[in-house]
Write an enzyme that holds these catalytic residues in place. Structure first.
Site, PDB file in Angstrom:
ATOM      1  N   GLU A 184      20.377  44.711  74.266  1.00 23.56           N
ATOM      2  CA  GLU A 184      20.996  44.160  75.494  1.00 23.56           C
ATOM      3  C   GLU A 184      19.928  43.741  76.499  1.00 23.56           C
ATOM      4  O   GLU A 184      20.150  42.841  77.306  1.00 23.56           O
ATOM      5  CB  GLU A 184      21.951  45.186  76.125  1.00 23.56           C
ATOM      6  CG  GLU A 184      23.126  45.619  75.241  1.00 23.56           C
ATOM      7  CD  GLU A 184      24.300  44.627  75.217  1.00 23.56           C
ATOM      8  OE1 GLU A 184      24.121  43.440  75.534  1.00 23.56           O
ATOM      9  OE2 GLU A 184      25.423  45.081  74.847  1.00 23.56           O
ATOM     10  N   ASN A 244      27.882  37.752  77.316  1.00 23.43           N
ATOM     11  CA  ASN A 244      28.442  38.137  76.011  1.00 23.43           C
ATOM     12  C   ASN A 244      27.722  37.462  74.841  1.00 23.43           C
ATOM     13  O   ASN A 244      28.271  37.376  73.744  1.00 23.43           O
ATOM     14  CB  ASN A 244      29.936  37.790  75.961  1.00 23.43           C
ATOM     15  CG  ASN A 244      30.713  38.588  76.993  1.00 23.43           C
ATOM     16  OD1 ASN A 244      30.464  39.776  77.175  1.00 23.43           O
ATOM     17  ND2 ASN A 244      31.630  37.939  77.687  1.00 23.43           N
ATOM     18  N   HIS A 251      31.299  42.015  68.183  1.00 25.92           N
ATOM     19  CA  HIS A 251      32.546  42.798  68.261  1.00 25.92           C
ATOM     20  C   HIS A 251      33.308  42.719  66.933  1.00 25.92           C
ATOM     21  O   HIS A 251      33.948  43.693  66.521  1.00 25.92           O
ATOM     22  CB  HIS A 251      33.425  42.292  69.412  1.00 25.92           C
ATOM     23  CG  HIS A 251      32.956  42.758  70.763  1.00 25.92           C
ATOM     24  ND1 HIS A 251      33.463  42.272  71.938  1.00 25.92           N
ATOM     25  CD2 HIS A 251      32.035  43.694  71.118  1.00 25.92           C
ATOM     26  CE1 HIS A 251      32.866  42.870  72.970  1.00 25.92           C
ATOM     27  NE2 HIS A 251      31.997  43.733  72.489  1.00 25.92           N
ATOM     28  N   HIS A 264      26.932  49.580  68.961  1.00 27.32           N
ATOM     29  CA  HIS A 264      27.226  48.343  69.686  1.00 27.32           C
ATOM     30  C   HIS A 264      25.981  47.442  69.755  1.00 27.32           C
ATOM     31  O   HIS A 264      26.034  46.249  69.452  1.00 27.32           O
ATOM     32  CB  HIS A 264      27.726  48.689  71.092  1.00 27.32           C
ATOM     33  CG  HIS A 264      27.973  47.500  71.950  1.00 27.32           C
ATOM     34  ND1 HIS A 264      29.037  46.647  71.758  1.00 27.32           N
ATOM     35  CD2 HIS A 264      27.285  46.995  73.016  1.00 27.32           C
ATOM     36  CE1 HIS A 264      29.000  45.678  72.661  1.00 27.32           C
ATOM     37  NE2 HIS A 264      27.944  45.872  73.441  1.00 27.32           N
TER      38      HIS A 264
END
Ligand code: NAD
Ligand code: GLY
Length: 362
Positions: A184, A244, A251, A264
């Site tokens: 991230e 995103n 996902h 994740h």
């Protein structure tokens, strides 16, 4: 310690970033005026940090109700949410009793959603203890739980009153979780901050070695990026969707493999490479830049391809994405490193090539 403000007018809040901030619980006192708070955490984080936090708050006249949940993405669901409500009700928590989320993104997302809905809304505070939660999930007010049919499908935008990111808590974090958080971090460089991407190319090994200064810089720079985006587009009507990157593919991987099978951040890493590959097929991103991105993810030992799930299953799972508009999947794609766009007009053949060629390799 560094302090950032997420600028959302009457819902603005501070993010405190520094080492050993759990020992500075007085920073939170302005948000704990009721003298009581519920601390929501899990069975892994509780033995590490719960009692010292409770003792600190007690020293400052704040009594705490511990709510200890099972640990894991597979528990980010309506049943666990119900357990939070049960604990709050049986302890007679009132409208002015804040919830404190102490843990990673799973705890933060669930506690935030419980806070948004319990008694139609109570204050909450984020104390993120994973890198992923410190750089992303604790900031911006996306809260929620998973549904068996789709990731994070039930939720609310609900901002915390404050975020306290104690870098020292990362000392106890497993390497695999640290790496997932770096996915991230890289995201911010890719979507809007080329100099940060270049800094990561120079310094990623320091992050992997848990160098305190490097971690603090990465958390600060990530939170600066995230706060700017959230302040400009709190409810994701535009620019916020860029956060995103890799998530439409990611996902689908998390849901398809069963929650908790892929972390994740791991799913986002593979998804980001797929988004980069698709961007290249569209003639936007240069091949050498795709290779440059793959190289950075590989240095972090993150997956650079998806598991073999089959194109049809992938397509079906991506069809449940929250960014769908009028039945069309909208992808976050890269024009170049440091510049992302949202596109709802992707040639299905190019998408198919990305799915086929980026599954279960490398
Ligand atoms: P996580 O919350 O499952 O934490 C990872 C693991 O680390 C867990 O086992 C946890 O108990 C453990 N842990 C936490 N802190 C620790 C510490 N200091 N020392 C040792 N162990 C520790 O996972 P995560 O990666 O933090 O968060 C992932 C979740 O965040 C996903 O559900 C994802 O959907 C969500 N998310 C939300 C947003 C948002 O904007 N709300 C953004 C990104 C991700
Ligand atoms: N993690 C994506 C967002 O907060 O919008």
């Amino acid at each position: 310690m560094q302090k950032l403000i997420v600028g959302l007018e009457e819902r603005s809040y501070p993010i405190f970033i520094g080492s050993n901030l759990l020992g500075c619980a007085e920073l939170l006192l302005p948000y704990l005026t009721a003298g009581r708070a519920a601390v929501v955490t899990n069975t892994t984080v509780a033995p590490l940090y719960l009692e010292s936090l409770r003792a600190k708050l007690h020293d400052h006249g704040v009594e705490t109700i511990p709510v200890i949940l099972p640990d894991g993405e597979q528990y980010k669901n309506s049943e666990t949410l119900g357990a939070i409500y049960n604990a709050l009700l049986s302890s007679r928590c009132e409208r002015n009793t804040p919830l404190i989320a102490l843990g990673g993104g799973v705890i933060g997302d669930m506690t935030g959603y419980a806070a948004a809905t319990y008694l139609r809304g109570v204050p909450f505070i984020q104390i993120p203890t994973t890198l992923l939660a410190q750089v992303d999930s604790s900031v911006g007010g996306k809260t929620g739980i998973n549904h068996p049919l789709g990731k994070n499908m039930i939720g609310a935008f609900y901002q915390p009153k404050a975020v306290l990111a104690d870098i020292a808590t990362l000392d106890t974090l497993a390497d695999k979780e640290l790496r997932a958080g770096i996915a991230e971090v890289i995201k911010y460089g890719l979507i809007r901050d080329l100099p940060f991407f270049e800094w990561l190319e120079q310094n990623v090994e320091k992050l992997l070695a848990k160098d305190g200064d490097a971690l603090q810089y990465a958390v600060l720079r990530s939170c600066q990026n995230k706060s700017e985006v959230v302040a400009a587009d709190e409810r994701e009507n535009g620019e916020r969707a860029l956060l995103n990157l890799g998530h439409t593919f990611g996902h689908a991987i998390e849901t398809g493999m069963g929650y908790g099978t892929w972390l994740h951040g791991e799913a986002v890493a593979a998804g980001t490479i797929m988004a980069a590959d698709l961007s290249c097929r569209l003639g936007w991103l240069r091949k050498e830049d795709v290779e440059r991105i793959i190289c950075l993810f590989k240095r972090v030992n993150l997956p650079v391809s998806a598991p073999a799930m089959g194109v049809e299953k992938f397509m079906q799972l991506m069809g449940l994405d929250k960014k769908m508009v009028n039945g069309k999947i909208r992808f976050v794609l890269l024009k170049r490193i440091g510049c992302a766009v949202v596109s709802g007009d992707v040639d299905p053949e190019l998408l198919r090539q990305t799915l086929v060629l980026n599954s279960a390799r490398g």
